[in-house]
Design a protein around this motif. Structure first.
Motif, PDB file in Angstrom:
ATOM      1  N   ALA A 409     -17.225 -21.144   1.828  1.00 25.82           N
ATOM      2  CA  ALA A 409     -17.740 -22.398   2.376  1.00 25.82           C
ATOM      3  C   ALA A 409     -16.809 -22.950   3.441  1.00 25.82           C
ATOM      4  CB  ALA A 409     -17.934 -23.412   1.249  1.00 25.82           C
ATOM      5  N   ALA A 410     -15.478 -22.853   3.203  1.00 28.43           N
ATOM      6  CA  ALA A 410     -14.518 -23.389   4.171  1.00 28.43           C
ATOM      7  C   ALA A 410     -14.579 -22.634   5.490  1.00 28.43           C
ATOM      8  CB  ALA A 410     -13.116 -23.337   3.587  1.00 28.43           C
ATOM      9  N   VAL A 411     -14.672 -21.313   5.447  1.00 28.57           N
ATOM     10  CA  VAL A 411     -14.737 -20.513   6.664  1.00 28.57           C
ATOM     11  C   VAL A 411     -16.004 -20.836   7.455  1.00 28.57           C
ATOM     12  CG1 VAL A 411     -15.006 -18.159   7.533  1.00 28.57           C
ATOM     13  CG2 VAL A 411     -13.261 -18.657   5.825  1.00 28.57           C
ATOM     14  N   GLU A 412     -17.147 -20.937   6.757  1.00 27.46           N
ATOM     15  CA  GLU A 412     -18.404 -21.256   7.447  1.00 27.46           C
ATOM     16  C   GLU A 412     -18.322 -22.636   8.101  1.00 27.46           C
ATOM     17  OE1 GLU A 412     -21.361 -20.935   4.474  1.00 27.46           O
ATOM     18  OE2 GLU A 412     -21.237 -18.765   4.324  1.00 27.46           O
ATOM     19  N   ARG A 413     -17.738 -23.617   7.412  1.00 30.64           N
ATOM     20  CA  ARG A 413     -17.664 -24.973   7.955  1.00 30.64           C
ATOM     21  C   ARG A 413     -16.740 -25.030   9.165  1.00 30.64           C
ATOM     22  NH1 ARG A 413     -16.150 -26.945   3.748  1.00 30.64           N
ATOM     23  NH2 ARG A 413     -13.899 -27.079   4.102  1.00 30.64           N
ATOM     24  N   ILE A 414     -15.561 -24.397   9.064  1.00 28.82           N
ATOM     25  CA  ILE A 414     -14.609 -24.416  10.173  1.00 28.82           C
ATOM     26  C   ILE A 414     -15.187 -23.693  11.381  1.00 28.82           C
ATOM     27  CG2 ILE A 414     -12.313 -23.647  10.909  1.00 28.82           C
ATOM     28  CD1 ILE A 414     -11.434 -23.935   7.973  1.00 28.82           C
ATOM     29  N   ALA A 415     -15.832 -22.533  11.158  1.00 25.86           N
ATOM     30  CA  ALA A 415     -16.415 -21.776  12.267  1.00 25.86           C
ATOM     31  C   ALA A 415     -17.532 -22.561  12.941  1.00 25.86           C
ATOM     32  CB  ALA A 415     -16.935 -20.436  11.754  1.00 25.86           C
TER      33      ALA A 415
END
Length: 571
Positions: A409-415
């Protein structure tokens, strides 16, 4: 080189203590078997003596021969079957089979033969055995018991043959005094010999431990250590020395037989010739004609006047490691200075930025507005450099607690946020093999790592669809267990080899407008959370074509993972 003394638990001036059953000296078994052999031999001699008397004297009874035969058989059985051990504090079976049997046998022979042969001196054997195999108190007690027995026999003898009791009593007293002397001297000698052996054994153990510690320290050193003779034969070499000389560890080193190590051999010969230590920078040739520069120090050991072989201890250091430490110290000093300069720059830089913004509001001339824009851009560039330097100083050590983070979830949000801010949503694609991968990583630090990697990728990408790809996959590694790999790939050109080997070093960049701290900060943040970052050249499909590009891989240790479900997530 000095190491902590391994002999501290066993001081050489330890007090003398008596032998105990819990700590029998190694010589005890040999002494015990010697006593048992002596008893069996004495029984055999007595049996042969009584047999000869019985054969030569016809009126002699067979009681003495029977007693000697039984004693020989019992003593031989103890010698062959019994286990060596100390005499106990109570009258157990070992007492009865040894001391008790001896006293009973010699007393019976003295009583049966009625003074024809004096067997009283033989009573010194059980007294001596108790003195050696028992405690000092038991030795005195056994001597006292034998003395009382002698006085009882003297009284019985005076009743059987009327005469002066003083003569019989004096003989018993002298024999008893001899038993006391034997018990005291033998007990003291046995105790001291046992303690000497115990100390010797402990000293040997201490020397062994110290040798093992020294060996461990020498083998763990990064510096190479050689112990060489004057003719060039190497008697001892630690693993670092084998590595520096490029020599297999299972091979003996003979410097005289290796011309490519001639500089090292000449330095050793100079040390022996001048009889003093030497220090020099030399160059040795490794296999494949590769050259390695070494800082070598020599130290002579051994004394020729004592007929001890003269030896030369050689300490070797790789010049590249010395230079690396110097560079690290310079970088540390430069980092501290850069942090101080960055703090001083922030305030005037903020004033310049604000003043330029105020001036820009009243400017109408296009040329002046272009100059104001140049000031703004360069001030922003300086601000980015200041921020990078301050982030370098603020790299965490991993001491503060870190909460669990849903990596997917963190990677998708940051990207998604980054692609929206940079207007490149069509360029970036995100693919995760698992809907939820939980790691121990600070969310803000992950954001800084991923944004740094994406900024670098955007700088060199072709900006076509799929030019930047973010992939997250979970797997099981043989050495670390479950891991998650975050891959940031871009279709940029191949990096030069001189750039690739310095990618993660501070203040190194192939771009003149970069501070060279981005990838270094990423590495420090990853290592502080137990993660790892690396670079490789890899290929990915774009528009039905396989395109080569640059890929950075961040490897996390998984704390929790749900079932795999490959999905495609748009940025």
């Amino acid at each position: 080189m000095t190491t902590p003394s391994a002999t501290a638990p066993w001081p050489p001036d330890a007090p003398v203590v008596a032998v105990s059953a819990d700590e029998q000296p190694r010589e005890f078994e040999r002494i015990w078997r010697g006593f048992m052999t002596a008893r069996a031999t004495l029984g055999l001699v007595l049996m042969m003596l009584q047999g000869s008397i019985f054969a030569l004297i016809t009126h002699q009874g067979g009681a003495a021969l029977l007693i000697c035969t039984a004693y020989f058989a019992a003593a031989l059985a103890v010698r062959l079957t019994a286990r060596p051990r100390l005499l106990g504090r109570t009258l157990d079976s070992m007492w009865l089979r040894t001391v008790g049997l001896d006293v009973l046998t010699f007393s019976s022979l003295q009583w049966v033969q009625a003074g024809a042969i004096n067997y009283a001196p033989l009573l010194a054997l059980p007294v001596l055995m108790v003195s050696i195999l028992g405690t000092p108190l038991q030795a005195i007690a056994s001597a006292a018991g034998v003395t009382l027995l002698l006085f009882v026999y003297a009284a019985w003898q005076s009743l059987q043959m009327p005469g002066d009791f003083a003569a019989y009593g004096l003989q018993a007293a002298l024999t008893g005094a001899g038993c006391f002397a034997i018990s005291f001297v033998a007990s003291q000698m046995a105790t001291r010999l046992a303690n000497v052996e115990r100390r010797a054994r402990r000293s040997q153990l201490a020397a062994t431990v110290q040798q093992q510690v020294n060996q461990l320290v020498i083998e763990s050193l990064d510096d190479g250590i050689l112990v060489a003779a004057e003719d060039g034969r190497v008697l001892l070499a630690n693993p670092a020395a084998h590595a520096l000389l490029d020599s297999p560890r299972d091979n003996d080193i003979d410097l005289a037989q290796r011309p490519r190590w001639g500089a090292l051999l000449r330095l050793i010969h100079t040390s022996f010739l001048n009889q003093n230590a030497q220090i020099a920078n030399i160059e040795v040739i490794q296999q494949g004609a590769a050259r390695r520069r070494l800082l070598v120090r020599t130290q002579l050991a051994g004394a020729a006047e004592d007929d001890a072989p003269a030896l030369c201890v050689v300490f070797m250091q790789d010049q590249r490691q010395i230079e690396a430490r110097v560079r690290a110290e310079k970088l540390a000093g430069m980092g501290r200075m850069s942090a101080a300069v960055a703090h001083e720059i922030r305030n005037p830089l903020a004033a310049i930025t604000q003043a330029n913004a105020l001036l820009s509001e009243d400017l109408q001339d296009p040329g002046q507005r272009r100059l104001a824009e140049m000031v703004r851009q360069n001030a922003a560039r300086l601000e980015n450099i200041v921020q990078d330097v301050l982030r370098l100083v603020q790299v965490p050590t991993g001491s503060r607690p870190v909460e669990k983070l849903d990596l997917t979830a963190a990677v998708e949000r940051i990207a998604h946020d980054w692609s929206s801010q940079n207007g490149c949503a069509e360029v970036v694609t995100v693919c995760a093999d698992t809907p939820s991968a939980v790691v121990l990583f600070d969310a803000e630090h992950l954001r800084r790592v991923l944004i740094n990697l994406l900024d670098n990728a955007l700088r060199y990408t072709s900006r076509r669809h799929g030019g930047i790809q973010i992939r997250l996959a979970c797997s099981v590694a043989a050495d670390t267990g479950r891991i998650a790999a975050l891959r940031v790939w871009s279709d940029g050109a191949t990096l030069d080899s001189s750039v690739e080997q310095h990618l993660f070093e501070p203040f190194f960049s192939s771009e003149s407008r970069s501070s060279g701290l981005g990838l270094y900060i990423c590495r420090e943040l990853c290592e502080s959370h137990g993660a790892n970052i690396s670079y490789e050249r890899s290929e990915y499909p774009i528009d039905a074509q396989v395109v080569a590009g640059n890929e950075f891989i961040v490897t996390f240790k998984l704390n929790e993972v749900k079932a795999f479900s490959p999905n495609q997530y748009p940025a």
